[in-house]
Motif scaffolding. Structure first.
Motif, PDB file in Angstrom:
ATOM      1  N   UNK A 175      56.086 128.910  43.376  1.00  0.00           N
ATOM      2  CA  UNK A 175      56.722 127.721  42.811  1.00  0.00           C
ATOM      3  C   UNK A 175      57.980 127.320  43.577  1.00  0.00           C
ATOM      4  N   UNK A 176      58.391 128.107  44.574  1.00  0.00           N
ATOM      5  CA  UNK A 176      59.581 127.746  45.358  1.00  0.00           C
ATOM      6  C   UNK A 176      59.285 126.503  46.180  1.00  0.00           C
ATOM      7  N   UNK A 177      60.214 125.561  46.165  1.00  0.00           N
ATOM      8  CA  UNK A 177      60.034 124.304  46.884  1.00  0.00           C
ATOM      9  C   UNK A 177      61.229 124.049  47.792  1.00  0.00           C
ATOM     10  N   UNK A 178      60.949 123.628  49.017  1.00  0.00           N
ATOM     11  CA  UNK A 178      62.008 123.265  49.958  1.00  0.00           C
ATOM     12  C   UNK A 178      61.967 121.784  50.315  1.00  0.00           C
ATOM     13  N   UNK A 179      60.996 121.061  49.743  1.00  0.00           N
ATOM     14  CA  UNK A 179      60.901 119.626  49.941  1.00  0.00           C
ATOM     15  C   UNK A 179      60.775 118.934  48.592  1.00  0.00           C
ATOM     16  N   UNK A 180      61.352 117.756  48.520  1.00  0.00           N
ATOM     17  CA  UNK A 180      61.258 116.976  47.291  1.00  0.00           C
ATOM     18  C   UNK A 180      59.970 116.167  47.345  1.00  0.00           C
ATOM     19  N   UNK A 181      58.963 116.649  46.650  1.00  0.00           N
ATOM     20  CA  UNK A 181      57.645 116.030  46.691  1.00  0.00           C
ATOM     21  C   UNK A 181      57.120 115.805  45.278  1.00  0.00           C
ATOM     22  N   UNK A 182      57.073 114.547  44.816  1.00  0.00           N
ATOM     23  CA  UNK A 182      56.480 114.280  43.507  1.00  0.00           C
ATOM     24  C   UNK A 182      55.045 114.789  43.400  1.00  0.00           C
ATOM     25  N   UNK A 183      54.296 114.744  44.519  1.00  0.00           N
ATOM     26  CA  UNK A 183      52.913 115.235  44.479  1.00  0.00           C
ATOM     27  C   UNK A 183      52.871 116.720  44.153  1.00  0.00           C
ATOM     28  N   UNK A 184      53.796 117.499  44.754  1.00  0.00           N
ATOM     29  CA  UNK A 184      53.834 118.930  44.466  1.00  0.00           C
ATOM     30  C   UNK A 184      54.341 119.199  43.052  1.00  0.00           C
ATOM     31  N   UNK A 185      55.346 118.437  42.614  1.00  0.00           N
ATOM     32  CA  UNK A 185      55.890 118.633  41.263  1.00  0.00           C
ATOM     33  C   UNK A 185      54.856 118.295  40.200  1.00  0.00           C
ATOM     34  N   UNK A 186      54.026 117.293  40.485  1.00  0.00           N
ATOM     35  CA  UNK A 186      53.001 116.899  39.515  1.00  0.00           C
ATOM     36  C   UNK A 186      52.088 118.062  39.176  1.00  0.00           C
ATOM     37  N   UNK A 187      51.836 118.934  40.158  1.00  0.00           N
ATOM     38  CA  UNK A 187      50.986 120.092  39.905  1.00  0.00           C
ATOM     39  C   UNK A 187      51.617 121.111  38.988  1.00  0.00           C
ATOM     40  N   UNK A 188      52.939 121.021  38.758  1.00  0.00           N
ATOM     41  CA  UNK A 188      53.630 121.973  37.880  1.00  0.00           C
ATOM     42  C   UNK A 188      54.059 121.352  36.557  1.00  0.00           C
TER      43      UNK A 188
END
Length: 283
Positions: A175-188
């Motif tokens: 779940x660690x994120x280094x980029x601000x990506x709505x597409x990735x956040x949507x999955x969580x």
């Protein structure tokens, strides 16, 4: 009787033969197409109607700036908008590699469920609400902000294009994120059935609720300067236009090179024939 002397043709004579005149006309047609493409590319390289300077600083309701699901066009990158909605519980996440005044740190982000007339229901936008230099502070703030879930908030911020998802850092949690990506956040995120989502994200930098959010979470406000005024010249298109001009010139060069090769081979064949004697042929 001595055989008639055969003279080698000149390069000009070879070029004036029907075949090579036909090839020249073909080269002219190819060059004309390349020249048209270069002119078309050059016409696209200059924006004759650029947006007025500072247009991104005029705050607009988000529904007037961009509908959900669409990519953010370049003139709207950094556009300030105001939004009204509420945070969704358990959807506060931390994004690393965020800089505030040159200091690296973390953003705390949220799913902001929008409540604006004219938007389809439900609609959400990924929102960066605050910054801190310490990961533990960011994690604690994300937990503390859950207390605000469901409460109405009013924010102002900038629309920024999705940075694209990336693999988590080596050795880190998935779940660690280094980029601000709505597409990735949507999955969580939670409660995403039939959800409409904005492709860009919002960097909160003002509004009636931001000061209270920052104070309640121990975060700092995000430094969000106005985007630099871009040039109205697209240098990539200028480069392509130059390339087409080079291709047009190359069409003529190819015609000349092929004609010259044919002339040289003909001259060489005549010289070899002239240098051969009957005795040499018998042996």
């Amino acid at each position: 009787m001595a055989p008639a002397e055969v003279f080698a043709p000149t390069l000009r004579e070879v070029m004036l033969r029907p075949w090579w005149i036909g090839m020249l006309l073909f080269a002219l047609a190819v060059a004309a197409v390349f020249a048209w493409l270069g002119q078309w590319q050059l016409g696209r390289s200059i924006d004759t109607n650029p947006p007025p300077p500072g247009i991104t600083e005029t705050v607009k309701p988000i529904v007037e700036a961009l509908p959900p699901g669409q990519y953010l066009p370049e003139p709207l990158v950094g556009q300030r908008v105001d939004v009204v909605g509420s945070f969704v519980a358990d959807d506060f996440a931390v994004v690393s590699s965020r800089f505030n005044d040159g200091v690296e740190g973390y953003w705390v982000t949220a799913q902001l469920r929008l409540d604006s007339a004219g938007l389809p229901v439900p609609t959400s936008i990924a929102t960066a609400v605050g910054w801190t230099a310490n990961r533990a502070t960011a994690d604690a703030a994300a937990s503390a902000l859950d207390a605000l879930a469901g409460s109405a908030v009013s924010l102002t911020g900038r629309l920024i294009s999705d940075e694209g998802p990336a693999l988590p850092p080596r050795g880190g949690a998935v779940t660690d994120m280094s980029r601000m990506s709505p597409a990735a956040l949507l999955g969580m995120w939670h409660d995403t059935t039939d959800l409409n989502v904005y492709r860009p994200y919002l960097v909160a930098d003002g509004g009636d609720s931001l000061a209270g959010i920052v104070a309640a979470s121990g975060l700092a406000g995000i430094d969000s300067p106005a985007p630099a005024q871009g040039s109205n010249v697209n240098w990539l298109n200028v480069f392509y236009a130059v390339e087409w001009a080079i291709f047009a010139g190359f069409a003529f060069y190819m015609w000349y090179r092929l004609a010259r090769d044919a002339w040289e081979k003909e001259v060489e064949a005549l010289e070899e024939a002239a240098g051969s004697t009957p005795q040499e042929v018998e042996t």
